[in-house]
Design an enzyme around this catalytic site. Structure first.
Site, short mmCIF file in Angstrom:
data_model
loop_
_atom_site.label_atom_id
_atom_site.label_comp_id
_atom_site.label_asym_id
_atom_site.label_seq_id
_atom_site.Cartn_x
_atom_site.Cartn_y
_atom_site.Cartn_z
N GLY A 121 0.82 -1.20 0.00
CA GLY A 121 0.00 0.00 0.00
C GLY A 121 0.86 1.25 0.00
O GLY A 121 0.35 2.38 -0.02
N GLU A 153 8.14 4.95 8.08
CA GLU A 153 7.92 4.83 9.53
C GLU A 153 8.19 6.14 10.27
O GLU A 153 7.78 6.31 11.41
CB GLU A 153 8.80 3.70 10.08
N GLY A 200 14.34 5.68 3.66
CA GLY A 200 12.92 5.35 3.83
C GLY A 200 12.20 6.44 4.58
O GLY A 200 12.80 7.23 5.31
N VAL A 201 10.88 6.47 4.39
CA VAL A 201 10.10 7.49 5.08
C VAL A 201 8.81 6.89 5.66
O VAL A 201 8.05 7.55 6.33
CB VAL A 201 9.84 8.66 4.11
#
Ligand SMILES: Cc1cc2nc3c(=O)[nH]c(=O)nc-3n(C[C@H](O)[C@H](O)[C@H](O)COP(=O)(O)OP(=O)(O)OC[C@H]3O[C@@H](n4cnc5c(N)ncnc54)[C@H](O)[C@@H]3O)c2cc1C
Ligand code: SF4
Lengths: 726, 316
Positions: A468, A687, A684-685
């Site tokens: 998602g 979390e 990454g972003v």
């Protein structure tokens, strides 16, 4: 491709597709209901029958007898497999409790039978006819607070530097408080679900909902003791995971056993009431945080000791994860205790460690700022560090935490914040403002892909999943960018065990790792094309390959060219601390009479390297912020301490935030690039948006009311007695 | 869910006649509660009588200036009805505070009054529950159990469940009257006040209705005027049952009526507590919540109820 040194400039610096707002390529499938989710694989397994699980009715103990006669004879039933029918299955990767087999009950709702029937209703009705006799295990002490007090101070610290005792003795200001975070359930929309064809007990096909194809594949092989080559795993669409679907779970195991027993493909989704206790959750934590500061606001010492529970052999939440590294300070003592308790299994949930740790640490920072009579934004800025505080030879690869705080303060209007308890009101609502820092590690994993040029189409094959998050889209963007093609030329094939092994999705490592792997594969494809055409150092742009005077359209290359590669991470990264950073600003209203709390606006400023796609990245961050509102105000797995299970096991009683809880959300991405992190200079972003969101709410509530609550969720029962009298 | 037979009669007398004939029959209205309970096998009727074909879906005026609401009027329709909005706004607000738009579209007036408790132990068939399986014990009253949502007054040592309806709290403050047809075909009236029973030793007995008795209408007496309000307190802003809710009708002279939700096995109102309204929230609650026996986890509801009423009185 070995990533052996920091990137200077590369093709992404002139990006035309990467970094540009791009709608998700799988969006139309999702909004038209045609994306095939695991429980709806009518395309692949049209004849699948329905499996329904039975969960154990006790917290822990033993099954002494099971009578499945009535279930076997019930209408439509084609097979029943009980846990007493088979030996305990082997455990797959990171499975702590076994998923099926044998007579031991390790936790509530552990799967103990599966019924296969012609309709869902028949399977469910028959499962309820199974009669089970238990011998309950001895009552256990499930008081985590008491357990923490017993172990406090014991064991070797996980991190220790400087003279902590002296720092706390000599400091001008010291704070010392206890904090609690509750157990949290992932509660993703799509429950764990699988359709499995193991009809002949030979080769197995698993259409599942899982974040990690390769781990899942290996775990199925281990669990059933069959060769991985005989197993095919597909998970093209995942309706949310948040870590709950990192591992093999009972849905796939029961569907497989049911399929073998019935001789037909079987589909099985865990009923919602089983998700909370049958699968994994984030354990509750108890945390004691002591801070020592000099009068100028610099930290002299941070002392963080925490405890979480897990089943023997398992992992609990490590709430101290960020503490060794997030803030500067001369001395530090950090210890996490993981304590055995017979409760449902604990494992990773979005930002494992930091999410709970920052819920406490960022309140502690607020408390210290207040004790110092210092602006909490300024206090955090003063304690920024550009090196790993416990190993100052290790610099951060790229860290703009201060800029996050400054930009955020500016955009939020921090200077105009409320400054005294009850100082600002809107009718009966006390208005308050809070800030918190955000930190989440920037992990990367090896990740592979295959790139195929076929008649002007670029096909990407990788076992990477899209939970998602937008992986289909950012990977297609990466591939198109690298090959100088357009997004429409790219065909994505993902999440299938036949494709090269990728990082998978988790720990916010998916986007940086998998895009790097696809970049590697595309670069290998470029080399092959150049070699085939005999071109020296060609460039790829606008659908053409160009070298000197030669220009050729990629669609004119007739035969198929294919290349496979993976990104591997060089040791040089060990010389850096890699992380993502942010700052959350929140305005809340706390009802002066009832203590109801509603968030009125939220802002997050994020420093996570190159933002591959601002549309999908923003979705990730605001989704994290939503989860932070739930964590702050309502999410709480209600432990029945007598029975050892979580009593509020459905979506009506485990309260995640709903639309009405979520106000205007703003996200600002700093324009940063981290060439140490990945070839795309991205991190990454997924979390980061959660980390720090909940304590920003907590600090805003304190700012509004002058009442400090350190026990999440921050519901009115915990402070109504302290609200102004009426 | 157990297999069941199903029928959809065309008029109320047929419905009650069939309910009297077939053992273990249940009426099905919106199904938003009954079907859930059947899926969990908390209820397992052998026969389901669908009442959606009975008409009974109109709101009509009564001679005394009140309203007569057919049992099948949906929660959405009732809350939006112009007369309700104008003359009984506490009812509109209470209904709109409940559940979600989708649920309210299906939920009916009679079904809402008869919805069952949300006690988590009642909902988990692995757990003891005197209401679901009489004599098995109360799962919520054992050491260490989760009781934060449950009742603080009117409860018993057998059961501390609450009645979860919002609408019913407003109906209670408006002195609504339930009209029924009994299994023998007689009509009768039951004040909403008397509809729900306190648990005592028989928490499985929840209402004054006989088995197979059909609610046909709910009648509202002539409008009582005053300022009307409904404040529902919960942890999240929507889609949650009340921790405490307060329905208030307050007249210009300071007199009025008050009923509580989320605290008791029925909408909780006392005439002698109403009489204390001119004296403020503390005075009302000292009567209304007199004799409360909260658990450690839900004792906050006592403070919360008083403070909620105080906030409303300030506004009203
Ligand atoms: C997730 C969720 C959240 C909810 N939140 C709230 C909330 O916040 N506040 C709130 O008040 N409610 C809430 N509800 C409950 C909802 O309001 C009720 O389920 C609904 O009102 C029931 O009406 P129904 O017509 O669907 O009843 P049904 O489910 O059809 O019936 C309920 C009961 O009434 C009986 N019955 C129905 N009609 C008649 C009749 N005419 N005569 C005799 N017996 C009859 C049935 O036999 C059954 O026992 C929630 C429900 C759900 C599922
Ligand atoms: S409180 Fe009532 S409904 Fe809940 S478990 Fe006890 S008896 Fe059952």
């Amino acid at each position: 491709m070995k990533f052996n040194s920091p990137v200077e400039t590369n093709l992404f610096d002139d990006a035309k597709i990467i970094g540009k707002p791009t709608q998700r390529v799988d969006g139309p499938l999702k909004v038209t209901g045609t994306a095939p989710y695991a429980y709806e694989r009518n395309d692949a397994a049209p004849d699948a029958l329905y499996g329904y699980p039975l969960g154990a009715a006790i917290g822990h103990g033993r099954i002494t007898a099971m009578d499945a006669e009535a279930a076997r004879n019930a209408p439509g039933v084609r097979a029943v497999v009980t846990t007493l029918d088979i030996d305990p299955l082997e455990k797959g990767m990171n499975n702590v409790a076994r998923l099926f087999g044998g007579n031991e009950v390790q936790h509530y709702h552990q799967a103990i039978a599966v019924v296969v029937a012609e309709t869902f209703e028949q399977a469910r009705a028959a499962a309820a006819r199974i009669d089970v006799t238990y011998e309950e295990g001895e009552a256990a002490d499930l008081d985590l607070d008491a357990a923490f007090r017993r172990v406090e101070g014991s064991g070797e610290p996980d991190t220790l530097f400087g003279d902590v005792d002296a720092a706390f003795r000599d400091a001008a200001v010291v704070t010392d408080q206890m904090y609690h975070t509750p157990g949290e359930s992932h509660t993703m929309m799509e429950p764990h679900a699988s359709t499995v064809d193991w009809s002949d007990g030979g080769d197995m096909t698993v259409w599942t909902s899982n974040q990690m194809i390769n781990w899942n594949h290996q775990s199925i092989a281990t669990t059933f003791g069959i060769e991985p080559e005989r197993i095919r795993v597909e998970s093209p669409y995942v309706g949310g995971g948040f870590g709950a679907k990192l591992w093999l779970r009972a849905d796939a195991v029961l569907a497989a056993l049911g399929s073998r027993a019935a001789g037909v493909p079987v589909k099985l989704a865990l009923p919602r009431p089983m998700v909370m206790n049958n699968t994994t959750h984030r354990s509750a934590t108890v945390q004691r945080i002591r801070l020592a500061a000099n009068p100028d606001g610099t930290l002299k010492g941070i002392w963080h000791e925490a405890a979480a529970y897990c089943l023997p052999g398992g992992r609990g939440e490590n709430a101290t994860a960020q503490t060794p590294i997030f803030y500067a300070g001369e001395t530090r003592r950090v210890k996490n205790h993981v304590l055995d308790m017979p409760l449902p299994e604990t494992a990773d949930m979005r930002a494992p460690g930091e999410a709970s740790g920052l819920m406490a640490l960022e309140i502690a920072m607020d408390e210290m700022a207040e004790a110092l009579e210092m602006d909490p934004v300024r206090f955090r800025i003063i304690n920024d560090t550009q090196v790993n505080p416990s190993d100052p030879d290790i610099p951060f690869s790229d860290r703009h935490f201060v800029e996050c705080l400054e930009r955020g303060a500016e955009a939020f209007g921090w200077a105009e914040r409320n400054t005294s308890a009850g100082g600002r009101r809107d009718g009966d609502w006390l208005i308050g403002h809070g800030v918190a820092g955000a930190y989440r590690g920037a992990l990367v994993l090896p990740s592979g892909a295959r790139a195929i040029l076929d008649g002007g189409k670029l096909i990407i094959e990788t076992d990477m999943t899209d939970i998602g998050t937008g992986s289909y889209t950012i990977i297609a963007q990466t591939a198109a960018e690298t090959m100088g093609m357009s997004l429409d030329d790219v065909e994505m094939r993902m999440a299938h065990s036949a494709y090269p092994v990728s990082s998978g999705s988790g720990g916010q490592f998916g986007a940086p790792s998998s895009t790097s792997g696809v970049y590697a594969a595309c670069m290998a494809l470029r080399e092959k094309i150049a070699g085939n055409l005999g071109l020296q150092d060609p460039t790829f742009a606008d659908g053409n390959v160009v070298s000197g005077e030669t220009r050729m359209s990629l669609s004119d290359i007739n035969e198929e060219v294919s290349a496979e590669d993976a990104i591997e991470w060089g040791d040089f990264q060990d010389g850096y601390a890699m992380g993502t950073f942010g700052a959350h600003f929140v305005e809340v209203g706390v009802h002066a009479y009832t203590g109801e709390t509603r968030v009125r606006r939220m802002l997050a400023v994020c420093d996570a390297g190159r933002i591959l796609n601002p549309v999908t990245a923003r979705s990730q961050v605001i989704g994290g912020m939503v989860m932070g509102v739930g964590a702050a105000l309502s999410e709480d797995m209600a432990l029945d301490r007598g029975r050892g299970f979580f009593a509020n096991h459905d979506m009506a009683s485990y309260e995640v935030a709903v639309h009405a809880d979520i106000p205007d959300q703003q996200v600002i991405f700093l324009d940063t690039l981290d060439g140490v992190a990945t070839p795309l200079k991205a991190k990454g972003v997924g979390e980061l948006g959660l980390c720090g969101a909940a304590p920003a709410v907590a600090n805003a509530m304190y700012n509004a009311t002058g009442i400090r609550v350190r026990d999440y969720p921050l519901t009115m029962d915990k402070f109504i007695d302290q609200l102004p009298s009426i | 869910m157990r297999a069941f037979s199903y029928e959809k009669p065309a008029n109320p007398s047929e419905a009650v006649a069939r309910a009297a004939e077939v053992e273990g029959a249940k009426f099905l209205a919106g199904g938003t509660n009954l079907l859930d309970l059947m899926k969990h096998e908390i209820e397992a009727p052998a026969h389901v009588i669908d009442v959606n074909g009975l008409g009974l879906d109109e709101v009509t005026e009564t001679e005394d200036g009140g309203l007569r609401i057919g049992t099948l009027v949906t929660n959405t329709a009732l809350s939006a009805h112009p007369r309700i909005r104008r003359d009984y706004p506490v009812l509109t607000r209470a209904i709109a505070a409940g559940a979600t738009g989708q649920l309210r579209n299906k939920a009916t007036t009679g079904g809402n009054l008869l919805q069952r408790t949300r006690c988590p132990y009642f909902f988990d068939t692995n757990m003891p529950c005197n209401k679901r399986s009489p004599g098995s014990g109360c799962g919520a009253l054992t050491e260490g159990a989760f009781s934060r949502q449950l009742g603080v007054i009117g409860t018993s040592s057998s059961c501390i469940a609450t009645h979860p309806s919002d609408m019913a709290v407003a109906m209670r403050v408006l002195d609504a009257i339930v009209e029924t047809v009994t299994p023998s075909g007689m009509t009768r009236e039951i004040a909403v006040e008397d509809l729900h029973l306190l648990p005592g030793d028989t928490p499985e007995r929840e209402t004054a209705l006989m088995p197979g008795e059909l609610i046909t209408h709910v009648r509202l007496p002539a409008p009582v005027g005053g300022t009307q309000a409904y404040h529902k307190v919960r942890d999240r802003a929507s889609y949650a049952f009340a921790l405490v809710s307060v329905a208030l009708v307050r007249q210009a002279d300071g007199t009025g009526r008050v009923a509580l939700g989320g605290v008791a096995p029925k909408p909780w109102r006392r005439a002698d507590a109403d009489a204390q309204l001119p004296n403020g929230a503390a005075a009302v609650m000292s009567v209304l919540l007199d004799g409360a026996t909260p658990t450690e986890e839900n004792a906050f509801k006592l403070t919360l109820a008083e403070r909620t009423l105080a906030a409303m009185l300030k506004e009203a």
